[in-house]
Design an enzyme around this catalytic site. Structure first.
Site, PDB file in Angstrom:
ATOM      1  N   CYS A  29      56.784  23.836  40.662  1.00  0.00           N
ATOM      2  CA  CYS A  29      56.580  25.284  40.604  1.00  0.00           C
ATOM      3  C   CYS A  29      55.408  25.653  39.711  1.00  0.00           C
ATOM      4  CB  CYS A  29      57.847  25.956  40.078  1.00  0.00           C
ATOM      5  SG  CYS A  29      57.683  27.728  39.815  1.00  0.00           S
ATOM      6  N   CYS A  69      37.130  47.533  25.054  1.00  0.00           N
ATOM      7  CA  CYS A  69      37.287  48.534  24.002  1.00  0.00           C
ATOM      8  C   CYS A  69      38.066  47.905  22.852  1.00  0.00           C
ATOM      9  CB  CYS A  69      38.019  49.752  24.555  1.00  0.00           C
ATOM     10  SG  CYS A  69      38.184  51.116  23.396  1.00  0.00           S
TER      11      CYS A  69
END
Length: 375
Positions: A58, A348
């Protein structure tokens, strides 16, 4: 009258809830779009980086062990080993394509070696399982190392022999070493699944049997220490943050935000680089800084992608893309899709999370390699 008000209140709440859900869905796409832009537009900054591709069952479980390591820029979930082009998850998991679930790792070889990545890989899988990995069965979940060049092939085969000679495993190692061909990125909802859906991820992982096997097999050696130690590694976090000011601590350790315009670097015009206030790892350059009109220091791109991590920041007002530092795990700020060309991104940042090193002070320091950027 009261009944009408009650019905109106229910309708209003339903509409608000529906609107909130739609807004969350819309803003959640920002995370995937920003990372897609960062990956597509900043490829030029990946010069000198290398890739490694591993299949270990997985792929949800294979991303976290690599992404947390210094020198790893990103780990992408996808499919490889088959012949069908652009396979879907349903096709792969349905055993229709011959592909395996895999992760493709982009890394800085100066910070972490391919041999280190192999050691991390072995500590995530059961290499003796010829039918899949843990609860996931069948061809899509077989373990494999896909080498990208001759050096990787030799390293992979040598590492496999080391594992065989270690006596650690009860059965024969069946993990294959195969030549890499094509990697197809999996659907976006699979990328960073452990971050986007932590509850579901932990439930799956806890019940998969993976951790029980790894704990029993590796014991105290399960955590691998890479051979190259970053000069900016934070060994004692408590000591490292003890000297921070109140605003620096609030921003970096409590995910705070400093006031717009009332901060140190929003209007800085000097040449130099910005480093993490806790670890000192290089983050941004004044060459990529611009006046965004927001009141916070803004940049078009990071100075070192390997020192930046991204988190999906979901709140009442929507989903943003949080930016953190790799070594110190400091909250730095957010990145938005409203920046200038060529990348269209606006990083930012909080001034309180960074220290500015002027260009003329770079020579003779650990940041000397960046001095030529300002000549």
């Amino acid at each position: 009258m009261n009944k009408r008000r009650w019905i109106l209140s229910i309708v209003t709440l339903t509409l608000l809830a529906g609107g909130w859900f739609l807004y969350q869905t819309f803003t959640a796409e920002e995370y995937e779009e920003v990372l897609a832009t960062e990956q597509a537009e900043l490829q030029g900054d990946l010069e000198g980086m290398e890739q490694a591709t591993f299949a270990g069952g997985c792929f949800w479980c294979m991303e976290p062990p690599f992404e947390s390591r210094s020198g790893v820029i990103r780990a992408v979930s996808g499919y490889t080993g088959g012949e069908e082009e652009n396979p879907t998850y349903e096709e792969v998991s349905g055993k229709e394509t011959g592909h395996q679930e895999a992760v493709q790792i982009t890394y800085d070889p100066e910070q972490i070696s391919y041999e280190d990545l192999l050691q991390i890989f072995w500590r995530q899988i059961n290499p003796t399982d010829d039918g899949g990995q843990f609860v996931d069965r069948g061809e899509p979940y077989l373990s494999a190392i896909f080498y990208h060049d001759e050096a990787q092939r030799q390293a992979a085969e040598s590492s496999l022999m080391e594992m065989e000679d270690s006596g650690r495993f009860d059965g024969e190692i069946v993990t294959s070493v195969e030549k890499y061909d094509t990697f197809y990125k999996a659907e976006e909802y699979h990328q960073d699944y452990y971050k986007k859906n932590p509850g579901r991820y932990e439930h799956y992982r806890d019940n998969s049997g993976r951790d029980d096997y790894l704990k029993q097999t590796w014991g105290e050696n399960r955590k691998y220490e890479i051979s190259k130690t970053s000069p900016f590694a934070v060994e004692d976090k408590a000591s490292a943050v003890s000297g921070l000011s109140s605003i620096q601590y609030e921003v970096t350790q409590e995910d705070g935000t400093e006031p717009a315009y009332d901060n140190k670097y929003h209007d800085n015009e000097r040449d130099g680089i910005y480093v993490d206030i806790v670890s000192g790892e290089p983050l941004f350059s004044s060459r990529d800084q611009y006046d965004s009109g927001t009141g916070w220091p803004s940049f078009t791109k990071p100075l070192e992608l390997a020192n930046i991590t991204y988190e999906e920041d979901t709140g009442v007002f929507g989903t943003n893309v949080e930016v953190r530092s790799k070594q110190a795990d400091s909250h730095l700020g957010h990145v938005f899709q409203e920046g200038p060309e060529p990348h269209g991104l606006r990083y930012c940042m909080n001034s309180a999370a960074m220290e500015f090193i002027p260009a003329d002070e770079l020579p003779g320091t650990e940041y000397e390699e960046y001095a030529d950027d300002f000549k």
